[in-house]
Design a protein around this motif. Structure first.
Motif, PDB file in Angstrom:
ATOM      1  N   ASP A 586      19.714 -54.887  -5.639  1.00 29.60           N
ATOM      2  CA  ASP A 586      19.111 -55.287  -6.917  1.00 29.60           C
ATOM      3  C   ASP A 586      17.614 -55.036  -6.904  1.00 29.60           C
ATOM      4  O   ASP A 586      16.911 -55.418  -5.965  1.00 29.60           O
ATOM      5  CB  ASP A 586      19.379 -56.770  -7.179  1.00 29.60           C
ATOM      6  N   GLN A 587      17.117 -54.389  -7.966  1.00 35.26           N
ATOM      7  CA  GLN A 587      15.696 -54.037  -8.062  1.00 35.26           C
ATOM      8  C   GLN A 587      14.883 -55.066  -8.836  1.00 35.26           C
ATOM      9  O   GLN A 587      13.655 -55.006  -8.845  1.00 35.26           O
ATOM     10  CB  GLN A 587      15.554 -52.673  -8.754  1.00 35.26           C
ATOM     11  N   LEU A 588      15.574 -56.018  -9.471  1.00 36.06           N
ATOM     12  CA  LEU A 588      14.865 -56.992 -10.297  1.00 36.06           C
ATOM     13  C   LEU A 588      14.339 -58.159  -9.466  1.00 36.06           C
ATOM     14  O   LEU A 588      13.182 -58.579  -9.618  1.00 36.06           O
ATOM     15  CB  LEU A 588      15.791 -57.502 -11.402  1.00 36.06           C
ATOM     16  N   TYR A 589      15.182 -58.666  -8.568  1.00 36.42           N
ATOM     17  CA  TYR A 589      14.768 -59.779  -7.713  1.00 36.42           C
ATOM     18  C   TYR A 589      14.652 -59.360  -6.252  1.00 36.42           C
ATOM     19  O   TYR A 589      13.984 -60.017  -5.457  1.00 36.42           O
ATOM     20  CB  TYR A 589      15.757 -60.939  -7.838  1.00 36.42           C
ATOM     21  N   GLY A 590      15.331 -58.262  -5.885  1.00 29.79           N
ATOM     22  CA  GLY A 590      15.228 -57.735  -4.530  1.00 29.79           C
ATOM     23  C   GLY A 590      15.958 -58.534  -3.473  1.00 29.79           C
ATOM     24  O   GLY A 590      15.768 -58.310  -2.283  1.00 29.79           O
ATOM     25  N   LYS A 591      16.819 -59.460  -3.880  1.00 33.78           N
ATOM     26  CA  LYS A 591      17.496 -60.335  -2.913  1.00 33.78           C
ATOM     27  C   LYS A 591      18.959 -59.959  -2.708  1.00 33.78           C
ATOM     28  O   LYS A 591      19.506 -60.179  -1.634  1.00 33.78           O
ATOM     29  CB  LYS A 591      17.404 -61.793  -3.382  1.00 33.78           C
ATOM     30  N   SER A 592      19.588 -59.430  -3.747  1.00 30.90           N
ATOM     31  CA  SER A 592      21.022 -59.181  -3.690  1.00 30.90           C
ATOM     32  C   SER A 592      21.310 -57.758  -3.219  1.00 30.90           C
ATOM     33  O   SER A 592      20.917 -56.789  -3.856  1.00 30.90           O
ATOM     34  CB  SER A 592      21.644 -59.397  -5.079  1.00 30.90           C
ATOM     35  N   THR A 593      22.000 -57.653  -2.077  1.00 35.40           N
ATOM     36  CA  THR A 593      22.442 -56.362  -1.560  1.00 35.40           C
ATOM     37  C   THR A 593      23.955 -56.425  -1.383  1.00 35.40           C
ATOM     38  O   THR A 593      24.464 -57.274  -0.647  1.00 35.40           O
ATOM     39  CB  THR A 593      21.776 -56.040  -0.215  1.00 35.40           C
ATOM     40  N   ILE A 594      24.681 -55.568  -2.088  1.00 33.32           N
ATOM     41  CA  ILE A 594      26.136 -55.549  -2.024  1.00 33.32           C
ATOM     42  C   ILE A 594      26.603 -54.114  -1.828  1.00 33.32           C
ATOM     43  O   ILE A 594      25.795 -53.218  -1.546  1.00 33.32           O
ATOM     44  CB  ILE A 594      26.766 -56.187  -3.286  1.00 33.32           C
ATOM     45  N   LYS A 595      27.908 -53.881  -1.975  1.00 35.29           N
ATOM     46  CA  LYS A 595      28.449 -52.555  -1.703  1.00 35.29           C
ATOM     47  C   LYS A 595      29.227 -52.001  -2.887  1.00 35.29           C
ATOM     48  O   LYS A 595      29.914 -52.735  -3.591  1.00 35.29           O
ATOM     49  CB  LYS A 595      29.349 -52.603  -0.470  1.00 35.29           C
ATOM     50  N   LEU A 596      29.080 -50.716  -3.075  1.00 34.29           N
ATOM     51  CA  LEU A 596      29.889 -49.945  -4.013  1.00 34.29           C
ATOM     52  C   LEU A 596      30.898 -49.157  -3.193  1.00 34.29           C
ATOM     53  O   LEU A 596      30.510 -48.376  -2.313  1.00 34.29           O
ATOM     54  CB  LEU A 596      29.001 -49.000  -4.830  1.00 34.29           C
ATOM     55  N   ASN A 597      32.175 -49.354  -3.473  1.00 33.03           N
ATOM     56  CA  ASN A 597      33.243 -48.623  -2.787  1.00 33.03           C
ATOM     57  C   ASN A 597      33.847 -47.610  -3.741  1.00 33.03           C
ATOM     58  O   ASN A 597      34.293 -47.978  -4.843  1.00 33.03           O
ATOM     59  CB  ASN A 597      34.323 -49.585  -2.286  1.00 33.03           C
ATOM     60  N   ILE A 598      33.841 -46.347  -3.330  1.00 35.45           N
ATOM     61  CA  ILE A 598      34.424 -45.286  -4.141  1.00 35.45           C
ATOM     62  C   ILE A 598      35.631 -44.714  -3.405  1.00 35.45           C
ATOM     63  O   ILE A 598      35.519 -44.268  -2.259  1.00 35.45           O
ATOM     64  CB  ILE A 598      33.407 -44.166  -4.430  1.00 35.45           C
ATOM     65  N   ALA A 599      36.779 -44.756  -4.071  1.00 34.60           N
ATOM     66  CA  ALA A 599      38.007 -44.189  -3.514  1.00 34.60           C
ATOM     67  C   ALA A 599      38.716 -43.412  -4.604  1.00 34.60           C
ATOM     68  O   ALA A 599      38.864 -43.903  -5.743  1.00 34.60           O
ATOM     69  CB  ALA A 599      38.904 -45.294  -2.964  1.00 34.60           C
ATOM     70  N   ASN A 600      39.138 -42.202  -4.279  1.00 37.25           N
ATOM     71  CA  ASN A 600      39.807 -41.328  -5.245  1.00 37.25           C
ATOM     72  C   ASN A 600      38.967 -41.142  -6.515  1.00 37.25           C
ATOM     73  O   ASN A 600      39.493 -41.101  -7.633  1.00 37.25           O
ATOM     74  CB  ASN A 600      41.189 -41.881  -5.594  1.00 37.25           C
TER      75      ASN A 600
END
Length: 621
Positions: A586-600
């Protein structure tokens, strides 16, 4: 004949240039987002907190040009702003005595409020004496403010109001050769192409009356006698043809005649077919060829705009632009652009059916996006609908999305924190994130918005929910940020500081994010198929070759949500992402880091979002 042939040759060359896509006026990808900070100039620096209804300038105080110190301008710049709109600069009618400076008194019978409407301009070649430390040097003080603003990295916008002027217009500062509005009119007829006003021959103007409204709140005043000397009467600014306008009409102003007969027939040259595709250079050449056929009022307002352009003003906000023929805008805006191709030209307009005409024919850079995006967001935040309709707005205006200026507040609209709007400024956070990031268009902030100003003050003319533009008043939340001229926010409470920090992060991010000048893809349609996708959430993607963003806004101010956000395969393909796992932050608060999973070829993100929260997730490759 030779002049005509040369003009045709020039027009032909410009036509070929436009068709090849190389005209200077053809829309090009912007290099940076624009953020406009609107200040009501006489309120910005006012430190007085008395706030008496109908209070005088001595009782309630007034801000000055000098209040915009280097420190103040630096802090505005650091908020994430690159343009400042100084509202209410041209000299308008007001109830204060400046006769010792050679300024005539205005009649309070035709002035709204005590400080007066900034849209009842009395002298276009000078500025409001209220705003000057020394009214005799008021123009010099504003010129110094222009220079000071530029020195601090900001560009200057002021108002021009071509549809109407004050009933008591008096151009005491006209440049050599400039005649006052109406000075050469034939007042024996109701209409003449070159008259500046519409008249009602044989009848004198009558001041409107009302049982519910008394000028100056009913105060005894030498100028209040229920009369104003205007004979013959003129049409009122909003088009009323009544000798005695209604109290709700714009009775303090008179309508300008642009060569449109009372029956609606236009008595001026028409642009040739296809000129909506021509650049401002071709428009300028056309009007130069037809200069002698142009009505007097056109020339007067063009000269006013060029006067301020020469003084360093970088652009104009045009009041009620759609009440003036679009051909006039072609004439004036092309003349401005020939002097300053980068001029910022913004129109207040509320008819979406005319948007493209005012952009393509009228050569406007930007239009208010009120009737569509603003109204929709207000509806959503008040719980009257879900945000899905935003996608339709983006689709309908995709070809002109860059031209539609976004805002949540301005001097005409209710304050977000007022009970009539949202009741709490923090509820508007998702509205602000979406407005700032959904397109390449400019974003505008109204002073005090960033610290939650609720507009509670009863200043006199008009009632709360809006900060008064008619009277002398203080703006409490803004005054706490101003802190007696230190402009350090030391008097703000914790919530107000947090709100300003939010706006500062958001606006500065938007200025520097290349993806916000790139592609837009709505994610609503793909996610509405999931019954667990919250009704109050709106999500979209913004991306270019340098940056890829997924933006999620929760418009509920009560509900937290957890859901799986789907990024459909066509969006993944256009973002040029391969199968795999990506870290997104997240670029707004800079605290939240999560994952994007791409399959097919399809992406999925697990998102937990709090009430009124938004995320601007950047995909790191």
């Amino acid at each position: 004949m030779k002049k005509t042939i040369l003009a045709l040759i020039a027009f032909s060359a410009l036509s070929m240039q436009a068709q090849s896509g190389k005209s200077k006026n053809m829309e090009q990808s912007p290099k940076q987002k624009i953020v406009v900070y609107q200040v009501f100039t006489r309120l910005f620096g006012n430190k007085n907190t008395v706030n008496k209804p109908w209070g005088t300038i001595k009782e309630n105080g007034v801000g000055k040009f000098s209040d915009f110190t280097d420190k103040a301008l630096t802090e505005i710049k650091h908020l994430g702003v690159n343009y400042i709109w100084y509202t209410g600069v041209p000299h308008h009618a007001l109830v204060n005595d400046y006769t010792k400076y050679g300024i005539s008194n205005d009649d309070p019978d035709v002035v709204k409020g005590r400080a007066g409407s900034p849209y009842a301009v009395k002298d276009y070649y000078n500025v409001n004496p209220d705003l000057a430390t020394n009214p005799a040097k008021r123009l010099e003080e504003f010129e110094a403010l222009i220079k000071r603003t530029h020195k601090n990295g900001l560009k200057v916008i002021i108002d021009i109001v071509p549809n109407h002027i004050a009933r008591h217009y008096e151009g005491k500062n006209n440049p050599k050769g400039v005649r006052d509005f109406g000075a050469d009119d034939n007042k024996e007829v109701g209409y003449d192409k070159n008259n500046n006003f519409y008249y009602i021959p044989g009848h004198a103007f009558e001041v409107p009356t009302s049982d519910s409204y008394k000028p100056l709140g009913g105060e005894q005043h030498a100028g209040l006698d229920g009369k104003f000397n205007e004979n013959p009467a003129k049409w009122t600014g909003n088009g009323s043809r009544a000798v005695k306008p209604d109290i709700n009409d714009w009775y303090e102003t008179v309508k300008i005649n642009y060569g449109i007969r009372p029956d609606g027939l236009k008595e001026f040259p028409q642009l040739p077919y296809g000129f909506d595709k021509q650049g401002y250079e071709a428009h300028y050449e056309f009007w130069k060829e037809h200069e002698k056929e142009v009505p007097s009022s056109w020339k007067k307002f063009r000269d006013i705009a060029l006067y301020w352009t020469a003084k360093g003003v970088d652009g104009f906000r045009y009041d009620m632009a759609e009440m003036v023929p679009v051909e006039f805008w072609s004439y004036m805006n092309s003349a401005i652009k020939m002097k300053n191709p980068d001029a910022f030209l913004l129109a207040e307009i509320y008819n979406p059916n005319e948007y493209r005409n005012y952009i393509n024919i009228g050569k406007m850079d930007y239009l208010y996006d009120k009737v569509d995006l603003y109204d929709k967001l207000k509806e959503v935040i008040q719980g009257k609908s879900n945000p899905d309709g935003i996608s339709d707005i983006q689709t309908r205006f995709a070809d002109i999305e860059h031209n539609l200026l976004h805002f949540l507040e301005n001097h005409d609209e209710q304050r977000i924190a007022s009970p009539e709007f949202a009741g709490n400024a923090h509820k508007a956070k998702p509205m602000a994130v979406l407005s700032a990031t959904i397109s390449s268009s400019p974003m505008m902030i109204y002073f005090g918005q960033e610290v939650g100003e609720p507009g509670k003050q009863d200043a006199g003319f008009g009632k709360p929910s809006r900060t008064s533009i008619f009277d002398y008043i203080g703006v409490p939340n803004h005054q706490r940020w101003m802190n007696d001229g230190k402009f350090d926010g030391a008097k703000l409470n914790k919530e107000e500081k947090a709100l300003r920090e939010f706006y500062q992060r958001l606006l500065n991010f938007s200025l520097d994010a290349p993806a916000l000048l790139g592609e837009f893809r709505q994610l609503q349609q793909a996610n509405r198929q999931n019954p667990n996708y919250p009704q109050e959430v709106y999500a979209f993607a913004r991306f270019d070759d340098k940056q890829k963003l997924v933006i999620v806004c929760n418009f509920s101010n009560t509900k937290s949500s957890f859901f799986e956000l789907k990024i459909p395969s066509d969006v993944i393909k256009d973002m040029k992402l391969e199968d795999g796992t990506y870290v997104i932050k997240d670029q707004l608060y800079g605290k939240s880091t999560i994952k994007l999973n791409i399959a097919n070829g399809e992406g999925k993100i697990g998102i937990t979002i709090a009430p009124s929260e938004s995320f601007i997730y950047q995909i790191n490759q």
